[in-house]
Design a protein around this motif. Structure first.
Motif, short mmCIF file in Angstrom:
data_model
loop_
_atom_site.label_atom_id
_atom_site.label_comp_id
_atom_site.label_asym_id
_atom_site.label_seq_id
_atom_site.Cartn_x
_atom_site.Cartn_y
_atom_site.Cartn_z
N GLY A 32 15.80 -4.83 -1.53
CA GLY A 32 15.94 -6.16 -2.13
C GLY A 32 14.79 -7.08 -1.75
N THR A 33 13.81 -6.58 -1.00
CA THR A 33 12.63 -7.38 -0.71
C THR A 33 11.93 -7.73 -2.02
N ASP A 34 11.14 -8.81 -2.00
CA ASP A 34 10.48 -9.23 -3.24
C ASP A 34 9.24 -8.43 -3.55
N ALA A 35 8.63 -7.84 -2.53
CA ALA A 35 7.40 -7.06 -2.78
C ALA A 35 7.05 -6.23 -1.56
N ILE A 36 6.27 -5.20 -1.82
CA ILE A 36 5.66 -4.43 -0.73
C ILE A 36 4.17 -4.75 -0.76
N LEU A 37 3.67 -5.14 0.40
CA LEU A 37 2.24 -5.42 0.54
C LEU A 37 1.65 -4.28 1.35
N VAL A 38 0.59 -3.68 0.85
CA VAL A 38 -0.04 -2.56 1.56
C VAL A 38 -1.31 -3.08 2.21
N GLY A 39 -1.40 -2.94 3.53
CA GLY A 39 -2.61 -3.42 4.20
C GLY A 39 -2.54 -3.24 5.70
N GLY A 40 -3.69 -3.33 6.32
CA GLY A 40 -3.79 -3.23 7.77
C GLY A 40 -5.21 -3.61 8.14
N SER A 41 -5.42 -3.90 9.42
CA SER A 41 -6.77 -4.36 9.75
C SER A 41 -7.67 -3.28 10.28
N SER A 42 -7.12 -2.07 10.52
CA SER A 42 -8.00 -0.98 10.94
C SER A 42 -7.46 0.35 10.43
N GLY A 43 -8.34 1.32 10.28
CA GLY A 43 -7.93 2.68 9.91
C GLY A 43 -7.44 2.82 8.48
N VAL A 44 -7.69 1.83 7.64
CA VAL A 44 -7.24 1.92 6.24
C VAL A 44 -8.35 2.60 5.43
N THR A 45 -8.00 3.69 4.76
CA THR A 45 -8.99 4.45 3.98
C THR A 45 -8.51 4.58 2.54
N PHE A 46 -9.42 5.05 1.68
CA PHE A 46 -9.05 5.29 0.28
C PHE A 46 -7.89 6.29 0.24
N ASP A 47 -8.02 7.40 0.99
CA ASP A 47 -7.01 8.47 0.91
C ASP A 47 -5.64 8.01 1.41
N ASN A 48 -5.60 7.33 2.57
CA ASN A 48 -4.25 6.96 3.05
C ASN A 48 -3.64 5.84 2.19
N THR A 49 -4.50 5.06 1.51
CA THR A 49 -3.97 4.01 0.62
C THR A 49 -3.43 4.62 -0.68
N VAL A 50 -4.17 5.58 -1.26
CA VAL A 50 -3.68 6.27 -2.47
C VAL A 50 -2.35 6.96 -2.18
N ASP A 51 -2.30 7.60 -1.03
CA ASP A 51 -1.10 8.34 -0.67
C ASP A 51 0.12 7.40 -0.60
N LEU A 52 -0.06 6.26 0.07
CA LEU A 52 1.07 5.33 0.21
C LEU A 52 1.43 4.72 -1.15
N LEU A 53 0.41 4.36 -1.94
CA LEU A 53 0.70 3.78 -3.27
C LEU A 53 1.51 4.76 -4.12
N SER A 54 1.11 6.03 -4.12
CA SER A 54 1.82 6.98 -5.00
C SER A 54 3.27 7.15 -4.55
N ARG A 55 3.53 7.02 -3.26
CA ARG A 55 4.92 7.12 -2.78
C ARG A 55 5.72 5.87 -3.16
N ILE A 56 5.09 4.70 -3.04
CA ILE A 56 5.81 3.45 -3.36
C ILE A 56 6.07 3.36 -4.86
N ARG A 57 5.18 3.94 -5.66
CA ARG A 57 5.28 3.86 -7.12
C ARG A 57 6.51 4.59 -7.69
N GLN A 58 7.22 5.32 -6.85
CA GLN A 58 8.47 5.93 -7.32
C GLN A 58 9.57 4.88 -7.46
N TYR A 59 9.28 3.66 -7.01
CA TYR A 59 10.28 2.60 -7.02
C TYR A 59 9.80 1.45 -7.91
#
Ligand SMILES: CC(C)=CCC/C(C)=C/CC/C(C)=C/CC/C(C)=C/CC/C(C)=C/CC/C(C)=C/CC/C(C)=C/COP(=O)(O)OP(=O)(O)O
Ligand code: 1GP
Ligand code: MG
Length: 233
Positions: A32-59
């Motif tokens: 019931g949250t209003d949104a998911i924000l994807v982010g972090g200040s270190s260790g964020v890469t293209f691959d780990n961001t794509v991976d998380l986005l594709s999992r969240i996109r099931q919702y």
């Protein structure tokens, strides 16, 4: 999807650099949250961001990327939030990275999907404070001046009071919100219970819950039950 950040009251921030199980993600996305924000200040890469986005996109929950480095700009989010660290000592985090990114992507952008965030980082120990050499020793007058700068001078839609890792000064948050005319006051930092979520909700327009997701999921999920009725915006 058309996403209106002015409707966001509660947001979960997920860090692509940290592990999250399918079961935990399911509970967060259906919470019931209003949104998911994807982010972090270190260790964020293209691959780990794509991976998380594709999992969240099931919702169906809206999903935004808070860009922290140019290598991890991934298309396909509903919205892109761009931090501008107003109290950074190093201009790289105010305009430098942004200048580089716009040289690359400037002509391709759909500006309706992009939202600038006037960040004010107030916890000196936060990774983001150290990365950006933020001047965190600020009083209410200093913070109000940055908030007005974001709201009125730069016409930014979000002022983000960032205490990542520690619970902040709610009186300062409340006072800062009072000087804003158009921008939304987003608060993040150290919300690890419904009680703290409630205190933050009474001072800010939007609250962001991050680290507790990874150490106590049940407490994190409880924060969705926060009551925003009293702050009237
Ligand atoms: C074609 C296409 C895909 C287009 C979309 C691309 C797009 C929207 C481009 C826009 C161009 C643009 C202007 C991009 C900005 C580029 C950029 C790298 C800006 C710098 C951002 C910045 C100031 C980062 C500093 C760090 C920071 C403030 C991060 C914010 C997130 C944050 C504080 C997370 C908390 O981190 P955490 O890891 O949890 O920290 P703790 O350890 O303390 O908990
Ligand atoms: O991780 P916490 O301390 O909850 O802070 C949330 C968010 O403001 C981090 O950018
Ligand atoms: Mg974090």
């Amino acid at each position: 999807m058309i996403v209106d950040i002015r409707k966001w009251k509660h947001v979960f921030k997920l860090d692509p650099d940290r592990e999250i199980s399918d079961e935990a993600l399911d509970q967060l996305c259906l919470s019931g949250t209003d949104a998911i924000l994807v982010g972090g200040s270190s260790g964020v890469t293209f691959d780990n961001t794509v991976d998380l986005l594709s999992r969240i996109r099931q919702y169906e929950v809206p999903c935004a990327l808070e860009i922290s480095n140019q290598e991890a700009i991934v298309p396909g989010f509903d919205l892109f939030l761009i931090p501008v660290v107003l109290n950074a000592d190093d201009p790289k985090w105010i305009v430098g990275q942004h200048h580089e990114a716009l040289k690359e992507y400037g002509a391709l952008l759909n500006w309706d999907e992009i939202v600038a965030e006037g960040y004010i980082i107030l916890n000196k120990d936060a990774t983001a404070a150290q990365l950006t050499s933020a001047r965190t020793d600020l009083d209410a007058k200093d913070v109000a001046a940055y908030a007005r700068m974001a709201d009125k001078l730069f016409n930014m839609s979000i002022v983000y009071l960032e205490y990542s890792g520690t619970f902040g000064d709610m009186e300062l948050v409340r006072k800062t919100r009072q000087v804003l005319e158009n921008a939304r006051l987003v608060y993040g930092g150290g919300i690890d219970s419904l009680e703290k979520a409630q205190q933050a909700a009474e001072a800010a327009d939007t609250i962001v819950v991050g680290n507790i997701i990874y150490s106590d999921l049940e407490q994190a999920l409880q924060t969705v039950n926060v009551n925003f009725d009293r702050n009237g915006r």
